[in-house]
Scaffold this motif. Structure first.
Motif, mmCIF file in Angstrom:
data_model
loop_
_atom_site.group_PDB
_atom_site.id
_atom_site.type_symbol
_atom_site.label_atom_id
_atom_site.label_comp_id
_atom_site.label_asym_id
_atom_site.label_seq_id
_atom_site.Cartn_x
_atom_site.Cartn_y
_atom_site.Cartn_z
ATOM 1 N N GLY A 144 0.773 -7.711 -43.596
ATOM 2 C CA GLY A 144 2.193 -7.753 -43.242
ATOM 3 C C GLY A 144 3.167 -7.690 -44.406
ATOM 4 O O GLY A 144 4.376 -7.857 -44.206
ATOM 5 N N GLY A 160 -0.999 -2.127 -41.103
ATOM 6 C CA GLY A 160 -0.187 -3.341 -41.275
ATOM 7 C C GLY A 160 -0.818 -4.357 -42.203
ATOM 8 O O GLY A 160 -0.118 -5.067 -42.919
ATOM 9 N N ASP A 219 0.302 3.931 -44.100
ATOM 10 C CA ASP A 219 -0.373 3.152 -45.147
ATOM 11 C C ASP A 219 -1.803 2.841 -44.708
ATOM 12 O O ASP A 219 -2.256 1.698 -44.764
ATOM 13 N N CYS A 220 -2.501 3.887 -44.235
ATOM 14 C CA CYS A 220 -3.896 3.662 -43.802
ATOM 15 C C CYS A 220 -4.876 4.303 -44.783
ATOM 16 O O CYS A 220 -6.069 4.415 -44.500
ATOM 17 N N GLY A 271 -5.479 -0.851 -32.288
ATOM 18 C CA GLY A 271 -6.489 0.143 -31.921
ATOM 19 C C GLY A 271 -6.800 1.065 -33.081
ATOM 20 O O GLY A 271 -6.070 1.113 -34.078
ATOM 21 N N PHE A 301 -6.946 4.363 -35.050
ATOM 22 C CA PHE A 301 -6.079 5.555 -35.112
ATOM 23 C C PHE A 301 -6.834 6.828 -34.697
ATOM 24 O O PHE A 301 -6.209 7.790 -34.286
ATOM 25 N N GLU A 352 5.052 1.440 -38.642
ATOM 26 C CA GLU A 352 4.111 1.362 -39.759
ATOM 27 C C GLU A 352 2.686 1.537 -39.249
ATOM 28 O O GLU A 352 2.272 0.865 -38.304
ATOM 29 N N ILE A 390 -11.080 2.571 -40.848
ATOM 30 C CA ILE A 390 -12.095 3.258 -40.027
ATOM 31 C C ILE A 390 -11.934 4.752 -40.266
ATOM 32 O O ILE A 390 -10.825 5.286 -40.082
HETATM 33 C C1 LIG Z 1 -3.896 -0.893 -47.397
HETATM 34 S S1 LIG Z 1 -3.907 -1.627 -45.834
HETATM 35 C C2 LIG Z 1 -2.179 -1.661 -45.385
HETATM 36 C C3 LIG Z 1 -1.354 -2.611 -46.233
HETATM 37 C C4 LIG Z 1 -0.107 -3.134 -45.543
HETATM 38 N N1 LIG Z 1 0.887 -2.089 -45.369
HETATM 39 C C5 LIG Z 1 0.466 -4.318 -46.260
HETATM 40 O O1 LIG Z 1 1.495 -4.192 -46.920
HETATM 41 O O2 LIG Z 1 -0.083 -5.404 -46.171
HETATM 42 C C6 LIG Z 1 -4.548 -0.349 -44.786
HETATM 43 C C7 LIG Z 1 -4.512 -0.666 -43.311
HETATM 44 O O3 LIG Z 1 -4.866 0.508 -42.570
HETATM 45 C C8 LIG Z 1 -5.604 0.131 -41.421
HETATM 46 N N2 LIG Z 1 -6.438 1.249 -40.963
HETATM 47 C C9 LIG Z 1 -7.182 2.091 -41.720
HETATM 48 N N3 LIG Z 1 -7.873 2.968 -40.954
HETATM 49 C C10 LIG Z 1 -7.515 2.687 -39.666
HETATM 50 C C11 LIG Z 1 -7.885 3.256 -38.405
HETATM 51 N N4 LIG Z 1 -8.739 4.278 -38.296
HETATM 52 N N5 LIG Z 1 -7.315 2.737 -37.298
HETATM 53 C C12 LIG Z 1 -6.426 1.706 -37.380
HETATM 54 N N6 LIG Z 1 -6.055 1.111 -38.550
HETATM 55 C C13 LIG Z 1 -6.605 1.601 -39.675
HETATM 56 C C14 LIG Z 1 -6.431 -1.062 -41.892
HETATM 57 O O4 LIG Z 1 -6.833 -1.897 -40.834
HETATM 58 C C15 LIG Z 1 -5.479 -1.755 -42.887
HETATM 59 O O5 LIG Z 1 -4.785 -2.814 -42.270
#
Ligand SMILES: C[S@@+](CC[C@H](N)C(=O)[O-])C[C@H]1O[C@@H](n2cnc3c(N)ncnc32)[C@H](O)[C@@H]1O
Length: 185
Positions: A8, A5, A103-104, A76, A78, A2, A35
């Motif tokens: 969770g 996260g 899911d980012c 880290g 992405f 995934e 990010i």
């Molecule tokens: C909508 S939330 C995910 C929801 C999760 N699947 C849940 O059910 O709780 C989006 C996630 O993408 C991560 N994210 C977005 N851009 C990112 C990046 N450039 N690097 C790492 N993580 C990133 C965020 O930290 C966030 O936790």
């Protein structure tokens, strides 16, 4: 695997759905929110949104009675994922990916996640994309843009729409076409 996260929720759901058929679950996240939001995504999303630290993430999984020894986090940004791809894959023994959940939310990190997955996706793998239809289904933003550009760059892949499992969500069956079937130009 995934990518995104947050707190969770979807990892807990995935764990309970798949714990008898999947051994290792991988949680990729910055653990400090989004990010890489582009200008044309800022109406809906913004950097720093959906921030949850790693400790809270594992706390939530444990609270949901998930066996956290099977959830391996990769912390880290992405945007830098592919600079460290080789060591991440070796360290975690990642040889293939049966199910990927991206899911980012936004284009740039989603595109980097797809590139990271490129050698790991096999014929019959599943690709789930949350927010595929977000941002008014704009093909020039978010997950739609990421999958469109990835498909153009890697023609060995075809993504067969499996279903829209929510208003924004789409799942795909991955087809990987053997190189021998490519036409020479
Ligand atoms: C909508 S939330 C995910 C929801 C999760 N699947 C849940 O059910 O709780 C989006 C996630 O993408 C991560 N994210 C977005 N851009 C990112 C990046 N450039 N690097 C790492 N993580 C990133 C965020 O930290 C966030 O936790």
């Amino acid at each position: 695997m995934e990518f995104g996260g947050y707190v969770g929720s979807t990892m807990s759901a995935a764990y309970y759905s798949l714990k008898n058929v999947i051994r290792n679950f991988y949680a990729f996240d910055s653990f400090c929110g989004l990010i890489g939001t582009q200008e044309n995504e800022k109406e809906i999303f913004g950097d720093g949104q959906y921030s949850c630290n790693e400790k809270s993430y594992y706390h939530n999984l444990a609270f949901a009675d998930v066996d956290t020894s099977r959830i391996h986090s990769v912390a880290g940004d992405f945007l830098a994922l592919n600079e460290n791809a080789k060591s991440i894959k070796e360290k975690n023994g990642m040889e293939y990916c049966a199910i990927a959940h991206i899911d980012c939310d936004i284009f740039l990190p989603a595109y980097e996640c797809l590139k990271f997955l490129e050698p790991l996706l096999k014929q019959g793998s599943f690709l789930l994309m949350d927010d595929y239809n977000a941002m008014y289904c704009d093909n020039n933003a978010g997950l739609r843009k990421a999958l469109r550009l990835f498909s153009a760059k890697y023609p060995a892949f075809q993504f067969e729409l499996h279903q829209f499992y929510g208003p924004h969500q789409a799942s795909f069956i991955v087809h990987k076409i053997a190189k021998k079937y490519f036409f020479r130009r």
